[in-house]
Every structure is written in C-alpha cells, then in structure tokens.
Design a protein around this motif. Structure first.
Motif, mmCIF file in Angstrom:
data_model
loop_
_atom_site.group_PDB
_atom_site.id
_atom_site.type_symbol
_atom_site.label_atom_id
_atom_site.label_comp_id
_atom_site.label_asym_id
_atom_site.label_seq_id
_atom_site.Cartn_x
_atom_site.Cartn_y
_atom_site.Cartn_z
ATOM 1 N N LEU A 16 0.092 1.698 6.643
ATOM 2 C CA LEU A 16 0.155 0.332 6.017
ATOM 3 C C LEU A 16 -1.146 -0.277 5.624
ATOM 4 N N SER A 17 -2.277 -0.116 6.552
ATOM 5 C CA SER A 17 -3.364 -0.718 6.369
ATOM 6 C C SER A 17 -4.111 -0.001 5.210
ATOM 7 N N VAL A 18 -3.962 1.164 5.126
ATOM 8 C CA VAL A 18 -4.751 2.035 4.047
ATOM 9 C C VAL A 18 -3.743 1.720 2.608
ATOM 10 N N LEU A 19 -2.672 1.372 2.761
ATOM 11 C CA LEU A 19 -2.051 1.058 1.496
ATOM 12 C C LEU A 19 -2.546 -0.276 0.822
ATOM 13 N N GLY A 20 -2.832 -1.277 1.989
ATOM 14 C CA GLY A 20 -3.506 -2.532 1.689
ATOM 15 C C GLY A 20 -4.827 -2.266 0.950
ATOM 16 N N GLY A 21 -5.803 -1.576 1.612
ATOM 17 C CA GLY A 21 -6.937 -0.990 1.087
ATOM 18 C C GLY A 21 -7.012 -0.439 -0.303
ATOM 19 N N SER A 22 -5.900 0.214 -0.636
ATOM 20 C CA SER A 22 -5.804 0.887 -2.189
ATOM 21 C C SER A 22 -5.486 -0.222 -2.942
ATOM 22 N N ILE A 23 -4.788 -1.066 -2.532
ATOM 23 C CA ILE A 23 -4.642 -2.407 -3.245
ATOM 24 C C ILE A 23 -5.818 -3.080 -3.702
ATOM 25 N N SER A 24 -6.719 -3.365 -2.590
ATOM 26 C CA SER A 24 -8.007 -4.064 -2.894
ATOM 27 C C SER A 24 -8.978 -3.154 -3.775
ATOM 28 N N MET A 25 -8.821 -2.003 -3.578
ATOM 29 C CA MET A 25 -9.625 -1.145 -4.417
ATOM 30 C C MET A 25 -9.561 -1.460 -6.096
ATOM 31 N N ILE A 26 -8.209 -1.837 -6.419
ATOM 32 C CA ILE A 26 -8.207 -2.281 -7.846
ATOM 33 C C ILE A 26 -8.297 -3.611 -7.854
ATOM 34 N N ALA A 27 -7.591 -4.406 -6.948
ATOM 35 C CA ALA A 27 -7.820 -5.813 -7.137
ATOM 36 C C ALA A 27 -9.034 -6.620 -7.343
ATOM 37 N N LEU A 28 -9.898 -6.053 -6.066
ATOM 38 C CA LEU A 28 -11.412 -6.549 -6.466
ATOM 39 C C LEU A 28 -11.990 -6.559 -7.633
ATOM 40 N N PRO A 29 -12.169 -5.291 -8.212
ATOM 41 C CA PRO A 29 -12.828 -5.263 -9.454
ATOM 42 C C PRO A 29 -12.255 -5.993 -10.429
ATOM 43 N N LEU A 30 -10.707 -6.210 -10.511
ATOM 44 C CA LEU A 30 -9.955 -6.768 -11.724
ATOM 45 C C LEU A 30 -10.335 -8.404 -11.495
ATOM 46 N N LEU A 31 -10.365 -8.808 -10.346
ATOM 47 C CA LEU A 31 -10.623 -10.143 -9.833
ATOM 48 C C LEU A 31 -12.162 -10.536 -10.341
ATOM 49 N N SER A 146 -3.296 5.648 -1.972
ATOM 50 C CA SER A 146 -4.079 5.690 -3.291
ATOM 51 C C SER A 146 -2.812 6.155 -4.209
ATOM 52 N N LEU A 147 -1.606 6.647 -3.854
ATOM 53 C CA LEU A 147 -0.447 6.877 -4.980
ATOM 54 C C LEU A 147 0.070 5.352 -5.019
ATOM 55 N N LEU A 148 0.565 4.720 -3.911
ATOM 56 C CA LEU A 148 1.191 3.515 -4.013
ATOM 57 C C LEU A 148 0.566 2.214 -4.410
ATOM 58 N N ALA A 259 -3.481 -3.441 -16.611
ATOM 59 C CA ALA A 259 -3.681 -3.344 -15.335
ATOM 60 C C ALA A 259 -2.655 -2.339 -14.870
ATOM 61 N N VAL A 260 -1.346 -2.257 -15.430
ATOM 62 C CA VAL A 260 -0.438 -1.412 -14.704
ATOM 63 C C VAL A 260 -0.512 -0.232 -15.222
ATOM 64 N N THR A 261 -0.967 0.199 -16.225
ATOM 65 C CA THR A 261 -1.583 1.543 -16.637
ATOM 66 C C THR A 261 -2.528 1.998 -15.782
ATOM 67 N N LEU A 262 -3.631 1.156 -15.570
ATOM 68 C CA LEU A 262 -4.671 1.494 -15.042
ATOM 69 C C LEU A 262 -4.157 1.972 -13.329
ATOM 70 N N GLY A 263 -3.189 1.247 -13.039
ATOM 71 C CA GLY A 263 -2.743 1.548 -11.622
ATOM 72 C C GLY A 263 -1.954 2.806 -11.550
ATOM 73 N N TYR A 264 -1.559 3.270 -12.746
ATOM 74 C CA TYR A 264 -0.753 4.489 -12.713
ATOM 75 C C TYR A 264 -1.789 5.636 -12.695
ATOM 76 N N VAL A 265 -2.738 5.557 -13.395
ATOM 77 C CA VAL A 265 -3.912 6.345 -13.453
ATOM 78 C C VAL A 265 -4.527 6.609 -12.005
ATOM 79 N N ILE A 266 -4.896 5.700 -11.541
ATOM 80 C CA ILE A 266 -5.464 5.715 -10.191
ATOM 81 C C ILE A 266 -4.540 6.267 -9.234
ATOM 82 N N ALA A 267 -3.356 6.067 -9.169
ATOM 83 C CA ALA A 267 -2.425 6.431 -8.393
ATOM 84 C C ALA A 267 -2.016 7.957 -8.813
#
Length: 440
Positions: A16-31, A146-148, A259-267
């Motif tokens: 679960l922690s890694v799932l959160g890290g993968s969210i940050s991987m996208i969220a921080l650059p977007l912010l 990385s997928l979710l 951002a949704v498309t970007l999320g799918y690409v990295i997923a």
C-alpha cells in the motif's frame, strides 16, 4: 514463504505504501507544473530530491547499521505522513514553490534512511534460499503500485488537485508504520559479532566519518562484481532519473493530453514491471545475472529513445512497459546480488554507499536532460539518452558480469562468496531455489 508471517505482513504493508509512492511520482511534477508551467522547475525539484538522497547516503548506512532498523523505519514513515498530510492545508493559502523544495528535501532525507533500512531488512525476514523470491515479490508490489498509482493520481489530481494526491500518499505512510509495528526483524548477530568485534569502537571525528561512508565504498570497490555494476548504474542513472520528467512533459505538453491519459501511460509501465517481477526469479536461475543485466540495459535504452520519438500514445505506453520491465528485472537481480555477497553487519553501509555513488549522476542528468529538452525538444534528447544506454550495454559486455564468466568472489571483512549459492553461471539452473518506492 506462505508461513513466514513477518515477511508477509511486511510485504502487504509496503504494497500500500508503494501505491502511495506511485501516486506521488505523478502528483508532485503535476503540482510543480500547475504552479509554474515550467519544465525546468520540474527538473529542479527532481534535482533537489536526488541531491538530498546523495547527501543523506553519506551517513544513512552508518545510522542503519547501528540503530534498531524497524524503529527507524516507523519514525520515517510517521514523519512523512505528517508532512505530506499537511500539504493541502498549506496550499490553501496559495501555491508556494519553495514549500515543495523544502518538502522534497526533508522527505528525501527520510526516504533514503527508510530505503536503506528496507533493503537490509529483507535478509532478516527470509531464508537465504528465498531471497530472490522475496525480492521479486517486493518488486511486484512496486509494479502493482506503478500500475494503479498513476491512474489514481490522474483521477485525484483532476478531481481535487495534485496536493490532495500527495496527502493520500501521506496516509499510506501511516499504514506502513502500523504494519511495521507487527513485524520482527531477526538480526544476524552472530555473523556481525564475528566479523566486527564489539570491542572495536570508532574514534571521534575522522574515524566516524570514515565509518559512515568509506567502509561501505571500500567493500564495493574491492568486489569484482559490485565495482563494474556500480559504475554502470551510475552512468545509467544519469539518463533514467530525468526520463520520467521527459515522458510527462512529452505526453502532457508536446501531445496535449490530460492528466488521466498520462496516468494510463505510466500505469502501462506497471504492467511491464509486474511481469518482470514475477519472472525475475526464474530468469535469474536459468540465465544468471550475466544475461539478465545486459538485457535490461538494452530494453531501457531502446525504450527511452522510442518514447521521445513517438507521437502515438499507445506506442508510448508499450515502450513505458518495456522500460519498466528492464528497470525491474535489473533491479531484482542487482539488489539480490548485493544482498548475497555482503555480510549483514555491513549491508547498511554498502547499500548506502552503492546508492550514493550510483545516484550521484542522477540530479546532474535530470537537470541536463530537462534543460536540453526545453531548448532542443524531447525527441532529440531522448534519442541521445537511449544511445548512451546502449553504450553502457557495450561496456557491460566487457566486464566480469557478462555471460556468467565469473563467480561471486570473496570480499573483505570476512564476506563469504554468497548467501545462497553461486551468483553468476551459465545456463544451468542452481540447485537451490532463490529490490525503493517511487516519488515522495
């Protein structure tokens, strides 16, 4: 492995922690992009994260080898949970880019301490013959994240903003801390006492500084397999640390996708990572690291070049999967090798020295790649990055890592050949059965 309660609780908590890290991987650059609209600013935040990791790496291994590793990991998790959870409240007063720089630096220190302890913990949770399997499972959780994670980051960022996506990551750190409270690490005290007698105490000042970094680095440099591997990873990290920034900018700005498309690409990269994590144990047993490592370099090089050159989102997604397959396969094999040939009482310092050295080029690479891409375009710089990866592959074919030409060697400080049989071999399988979260 099914009956290993400590490892399974550790594994599920980190998933679960890694799932959160993968969210940050996208969220921080977007912010950063939402606040500044600048590719260079995105690169600078990556530079801060990398530079902080390098600086912390000078002493992280020393700390990890001398404190209770489980307690250290819990403190790092709880502190990060508070910092990231508070970000949306700070952002209510308006975007402040300096807050992100400070947050990235502080969380980077905690991340490095946690990650070094994380790597040293795995051999204390499983039998030596289960080490590769355990690393594969841990990498599979990274693949799942990385997928979710990127898809979740895209939806959260589009719905309530990337600052709240980072707060979700903070909540996963809290879950990780709770799960670690239920885990017991079994120290290899007998080996540590035999190799580093308790009567030996470092002197003040310079001797402590030597213990912090030089001991681990000396082990790396004296080992005939870890030395070339560290050099190759140092060069590879020059490219890969900035590769995610280039991909994000290429999809969002060059191709004009949301951002949704970007999320799918990295997923899609998570799919490749999951496949590699599941296959890594078998691939390593059959082919050895001498084949798996060069193959991973080839995949990374071709993928980096192709992602920047393509204007097709499905093609970029497929190449993202290939990129993460190569990264994960190489990660499982190289981390297991380091754990196998390093004695437990040195593993924190060796891991810290390894990461410090091979990550040193990352911030420089991120700054150079993003600055050059802003001037010359992502396609040209991605092509150059892919070519550099293939040059690294050529160098790898000239070292003892190639094709099982060399066996694991006895290192200094009483290190045995390996913990679970030979590391390098030909195509024959071994008689015995055999990892860093992303973002903030």
């Amino acid at each position: 492995m099914r009956g290993n309660r400590n490892f399974n609780v550790f594994w599920l908590g980190q998933a679960l922690s890694v799932l959160g890290g993968s969210i940050s991987m996208i969220a921080l650059p977007l912010l950063v992009l939402d606040a500044t609209g600048s590719l260079v600013q995105m690169g600078l935040v990556t530079v801060v994260a990398g530079a902080t990791g390098i600086g912390t790496g000078l002493f992280a291994g020393y700390v990890v080898d001398r404190v209770d590793r489980r307690r250290l990991m819990i403190v790092c998790d709880l502190t990060r949970a508070v910092l990231l959870g508070a970000l949306p409240l700070v952002w209510l007063a308006g975007p402040r880019i300096w807050v992100l720089y400070v947050l990235t630096a502080v969380v980077g220190v905690l991340k490095t301490l946690f990650d070094v302890a994380y790597v040293t913990a795995v051999p204390q949770l499983v039998r030596p013959e289960d080490l590769t399997t355990a690393n594969g499972r841990l990498f599979s959780t990274f693949a799942l994240g990385s997928l979710l994670g990127p898809a979740a980051a895209g939806f959260i960022a589009a719905g309530v903003g990337p600052d709240w996506a980072l707060a979700v990551d903070g909540a996963t750190f809290l879950v990780s801390a709770v799960s670690l409270g239920w885990v017991t690490f079994h120290r290899q005290a007998e080996q540590a006492e035999r190799a580093e007698p308790s009567g030996k105490r470092p002197a003040a000042g310079g001797e402590v500084l030597r213990e912090m970094f030089v001991v681990g680095f000396r082990f790396l440099w004296s080992h005939p397999l870890l030395r070339p591997l560290t050099i190759q990873l140092t060069l590879l990290t020059f490219v890969t640390m900035g590769a995610t920034d280039l991909l994000i900018f290429h999809v969002k700005e060059d191709l004009g996708r949301d951002a949704v498309t970007l999320g799918y690409v990295i997923a899609a990269g998570g799919v490749g990572s999951a496949i590699a994590a599941l296959a890594a144990g078998r691939l390593r047993r059959v082919f050895g690291i001498g084949v798996c490592w060069p193959a991973s370099l080839a995949l990374v090089g071709v993928s980096v070049a192709g992602i920047g050159l393509s204007r097709s989102v499905p093609v970029i997604a497929a190449l993202s999967a290939a990129f993460m397959f190569g990264i994960t396969l190489g990660g499982v094999c190289t981390m297991t090798l380091r754990q196998e040939v390093t004695p437990d009482h040195l593993l924190g310092r060796v891991t810290s020295a390894f990461w410090t050295v091979h990550n040193a080029s990352g911030p420089i690479g991120a700054a150079v790649l993003t600055a050059l891409a802003a001037r010359h375009g992502v396609p040209a710089i991605s092509l150059a990055g892919g070519a550099l990866c293939l040059l690294i592959l050529g160098g790898a074919l000239l070292t003892p890592l190639r094709g099982g030409r060399a066996d694991a060697q006895r290192g200094p400080y009483g290190a045995g050949p390996v913990r679970s049989g030979r590391v390098l071999r030909g195509r024959a399988a071994e008689p015995t059965e055999p990892g860093n979260r992303a973002g903030l």
